[in-house]
Design an enzyme around this catalytic site. Structure first.
Site, mmCIF file in Angstrom:
data_model
loop_
_atom_site.group_PDB
_atom_site.id
_atom_site.type_symbol
_atom_site.label_atom_id
_atom_site.label_comp_id
_atom_site.label_asym_id
_atom_site.label_seq_id
_atom_site.Cartn_x
_atom_site.Cartn_y
_atom_site.Cartn_z
ATOM 1 N N ASP A 147 -0.413 -5.536 -4.548
ATOM 2 C CA ASP A 147 -0.195 -4.155 -4.967
ATOM 3 C C ASP A 147 -1.023 -3.926 -6.290
ATOM 4 O O ASP A 147 -2.043 -4.644 -6.341
ATOM 5 C CB ASP A 147 1.278 -3.660 -4.937
ATOM 6 C CG ASP A 147 1.481 -2.346 -4.620
ATOM 7 O OD1 ASP A 147 1.056 -1.467 -5.620
ATOM 8 O OD2 ASP A 147 2.125 -1.919 -3.906
ATOM 9 N N HIS A 220 2.716 1.817 -9.095
ATOM 10 C CA HIS A 220 3.370 1.653 -7.860
ATOM 11 C C HIS A 220 3.502 0.046 -7.450
ATOM 12 O O HIS A 220 4.623 -0.267 -6.424
ATOM 13 C CB HIS A 220 1.874 1.911 -7.120
ATOM 14 C CG HIS A 220 1.987 2.008 -5.665
ATOM 15 N ND1 HIS A 220 1.727 0.862 -4.565
ATOM 16 C CD2 HIS A 220 2.053 2.949 -4.564
ATOM 17 C CE1 HIS A 220 2.057 1.309 -3.287
ATOM 18 N NE2 HIS A 220 2.128 2.431 -3.275
ATOM 19 N N SER A 552 4.497 3.685 1.408
ATOM 20 C CA SER A 552 4.454 2.430 0.497
ATOM 21 C C SER A 552 5.759 2.095 0.093
ATOM 22 O O SER A 552 6.064 1.037 -0.210
ATOM 23 C CB SER A 552 3.764 3.017 -0.870
ATOM 24 O OG SER A 552 2.265 3.105 -0.733
#
Length: 778
Positions: A147, A220, A552
């Site tokens: 990620d 994220h 996600s």
């Protein structure tokens, strides 16, 4: 550009890699160079080279056709055999002619698919038995998160009461900007970053805006890592919303962060390097909330890396994509990857619009600043009606609003182009006092709550139309926004999120994708410092947790659950874990009715949710599993009419397809779902069959009887209709025959119906969706 290479075998490998390649005098020195991923025959390395890297470098030097030269980026030797390099088109063509080269694959740029969920999923610490207890909360399992990196100081990653780092672990915490190896601990046991592919295309990164290290400058990666395996943290909230205890799915699992995503995206060459490293390091699960366009598996670096991981016994969970609600939008569709869509939870954040005519429009928001004056109505305008340039102003794009038109007013903006929170910033900068963001027709009624920088809310397409109609018909339109905080016990839930990507599988329609759905809307999880909760650069607010939405967020839920299942059942393969999650999934909501599609309000379908919504406690004891190994996947690729070279690119093995036809067809892969596609070439009656093998992981002496729920108007028979098991681990086969009659369809159209096949012993209900698609050729 797509370049697949099918070089013939030869014994002259040494000659090819040492001979001088004649260069074209017409080669342009200014020719653009692009990144390619090169699959080589690993065993073909001439003995004169001490390492494969030396061999690759020498080969590139001999091939270079321009003053810029060909530059090695990464070498791969675990999940993939080969290297990535920056090449001119001419060099790439020369390289593909070498006999030791199996394929030259053009790089793709991927993008991110951007709490109460443990409780919603039935994972409670107070339970004396169950998945958390049986798995010791995932202790000693390692989840690798590929990620944007991680913010290691967050309490979600503390190592209190954790045992020593698992002895099998070979990974490391790599030093980098603002990241010392001492930041790792017994929870965060690995942290690496891969930026060579990113920089090969974009030049040296701007280190004032991102870290040359595993530290997260986006948020994220920190968010997804804490969803998968965050520790228990109390109190947790975002701007006062969703107050309570934050926890990941596998609170005691170890984490390893592999940073591959940067300001310009996530580059295939770096992603493949992360896969290679993660498997070599010793992860048990890989979580990947990244995706791109769908291409054949042998040109898909994620599919290639994931195959190598699965071959090594590593479970790979990937987000299905945020391209919904349209069909054929699902990504990460390889059958050795568990593809995860997104659903809602029984919690939302209502922020309703009250219009001057007395009507109320439902909306959602996470706004924690000064609210609008209670009881007061404010002037209301539509950004696209006047005072701007029409289209741009309707979307509230940067610089599109006339301050004289919007000052001290609530502004209605259309969703699209720029980020939802950025629209609010545009309105605020132009002097607006609040914002209502309205969905377009494509978005339907799917709502995402955002951490806005001014009083703002999001409404559905129908509500947006009603507000526009009111504005156009009133001489003095007014409104206010009523922020109601956090609401629990919402019905119906779960609902398939509007943005969640849908099937059918665009590459292999015989494999149903997505596989399952998990919570992905308005998920609370850890968040870095130095990044405001809205993600807008000007947002200087800080929060330890943030609420985000996307597949996600759904993907790491399944990654964490896979770690729990692996801890409870160490001998289960990645396919067995997926099977347990799929065959125990549910398709009804908390009203007892079929889950709805958020975008339309209608019932959802198998193309929306796959096998259904994950049910962790039932997955702990599925009764039967549909298992698969690498040989089965090779047969699948053979029956997909891939060439031996295509298959070797993916599997690193020379494929023998001679026995694959015994499997019959692509749909006979031993998958937990069944999907048949019929082409109506003037035939009135058509049929096909599926062969499946189930393994008993329940009681030693057990009898399973079949329950067939055929798609409407179709004939389905299962033989035998009873499976008698005498021991745990025993495998038994059954055959499913599907018979259909042609239906009236216009050329190029199709019709899909679904049913299910359930094996029940009175305790376990092992459910497989059965999908039948009728297609009328053009």
């Amino acid at each position: 550009m797509v370049m697949a290479v099918f070089a013939p075998l030869t014994t002259l490998l040494f000659f090819f890699f040492f001979s001088t390649v004649s260069l074209s005098a017409a080669a342009s020195v200014s020719e653009d160079h692009k990144t390619f991923i090169v699959r080589v025959k690993h065993e073909a390395k001439p003995s004169i080279f001490p390492t494969h890297k030396h061999w690759y470098e020498s080969s590139l030097q001999s091939l270079s056709s321009s003053v810029h030269g060909a530059r090695l980026i990464h070498t791969y030797d675990t999940v993939f055999h080969g290297f990535s390099a920056k090449l001119s088109l001419e060099d790439a063509k020369k390289l593909e002619s070498l006999d030791a080269v199996v394929a030259v694959i053009p790089e793709q740029v991927r993008h991110l698919h951007t709490t109460r969920s443990p409780q919603f999923l039935g994972l409670r610490t107070s339970d004396k038995a169950g998945l958390l207890k049986e798995s010791d909360f995932g202790s000693d399992l390692v989840i690798g998160v590929i990620d944007t990196g991680i913010w290691p100081e967050r309490q979600s990653f503390n190592d209190r009461d954790l045992g020593p780092i698992p002895s099998k672990w070979k990974g490391a915490c790599v030093v980098g900007k603002d990241f010392s190896p001492s930041l790792c601990n017994r929870k965060l046991i690995g942290a690496k970053f891969f930026c060579d592919g990113y920089e090969a295309t974009n030049g040296k990164m701007n280190e004032t805006t991102e870290y040359r290290s595993a530290r997260d400058s986006d948020g994220h990666g920190t968010h997804t890592a804490s969803i998968a395996a965050g520790r228990y943290v109390f109190p947790a909230s975002t701007l006062g919303y969703a107050k309570g205890v934050a926890a990941g799915m596998a609170p005691k699992a170890r984490l390893a962060a592999y940073k591959v995503c940067w300001n310009a995206g996530c580059y295939d060459s770096d992603i493949l390097a992360a896969f290679d490293s993660a498997v070599s390091d010793g992860v048990d699960v890989i979580s990947l909330s990244v995706g791109g366009v769908v291409v054949p598996y042998y040109l898909d670096s994620i599919a290639i890396g994931a195959f190598g991981a699965a071959d090594a016994g590593v479970f790979v969970s990937a987000s299905a994509g945020n391209g919904g609600p349209g069909g054929l939008t699902v990504t990460n569709i390889a059958p050795w990857v568990t593809s995860v869509g997104a659903g809602t939870m029984d919690r939302d954040f209502p922020a309703n619009v009250k219009l001057g005519n007395g009507k109320n429009i439902n909306g959602v928001s996470i706004y924690g600043g000064p609210v609008l004056t209670p009881g007061r109505l404010y002037p209301l305008v539509y950004a696209g009606s006047e005072g701007g340039d029409g289209y741009s102003s309707s979307l509230c794009l940067e610089g599109s609003l006339d301050p004289n038109f919007v000052k001290d007013k609530i502004v209605l903006c259309d969703r699209g182009i720029n980020s939802r929170a950025a629209k609010g910033e545009v309105v605020r900068n132009a002097g607006g006092i609040g914002m209502i963001m309205a969905n377009g027709v494509f978005d339907g009624e799917g709502l995402v709550a955002d951490c806005h920088v001014l009083p703002a809310t999001a409404v559905g397409a129908i509500g947006g139309d009603e507000i526009r109609k009111y504005i156009s018909s009133s001489s003095n339109p007014t409104a206010t926004i009523d922020f109601r905080g956090t609401r629990l016990g919402v019905t119906p839930a779960p609902v398939v999120a509007s943005f969640s990507a849908r099937g059918p599988n665009p590459e292999t329609p015989e494999i149903l994708k997505p596989d399952i759905i998990a919570p992905g809307l308005n998920i609370l999880a850890a968040w870095p410092d130095r990044i405001g909760p809205s993600g807008i650069p000007s947002d200087k607010r800080t929060t330890e947790f943030n609420i985000l939405s996307g597949t996600s967020m759904a993907c790491p839920h399944v990654s964490g659950l896979a770690a729990l299942l692996k801890a409870a059942h160490p001998d289960w393969s990645p396919a067995a874990i997926r099977s347990a999650l799929m065959t125990t999934a549910y398709t009804v909501d908390n009203r007892g009715e079929t889950m709805l599609d958020e975008s339309t309000g209608n019932s959802s379908t198998v193309f929306d949710y796959g096998a259904g919504h994950v049910h962790p406690q039932k997955a702990m004891d599925p009764g039967l599993i549909y298992d698969l190994n690498s040989h089965d996947y090779i047969n699948f690729l053979c029956n997909s009419n891939y060439t031996e070279n295509n298959i070797q690119v993916i599997t690193r093995k020379v494929a023998d397809c001679s026995g694959a036809k015994k499997a019959g067809h692509v749909g006979n892969l031993n998958y937990p779902s069944l999907s048949a596609v019929f082409q109506q070439y003037g035939k009135h009656k058509m049929s096909t069959h599926f062969i499946r093998t189930v393994t008993n992981v329940g009681l030693a002496d057990s009898v399973y009887r079949v329950i067939v729920r055929p798609p409407s108007g179709m004939g389905v028979t299962v033989k035998p209709d009873q499976l008698v098991f005498k021991r745990v681990g025993q495998k038994l086969n059954f055959l499913v025959r599907v018979e259909v009659r042609a239906v009236k369809l216009s050329p190029g159209s199709s019709r899909t119906k679904s049913g299910s096949i359930i094996w029940s012993d009175g305790v376990h209900n092992v459910t497989s969706p059965l999908v039948v698609t009728m297609q009328q050729p053009l």
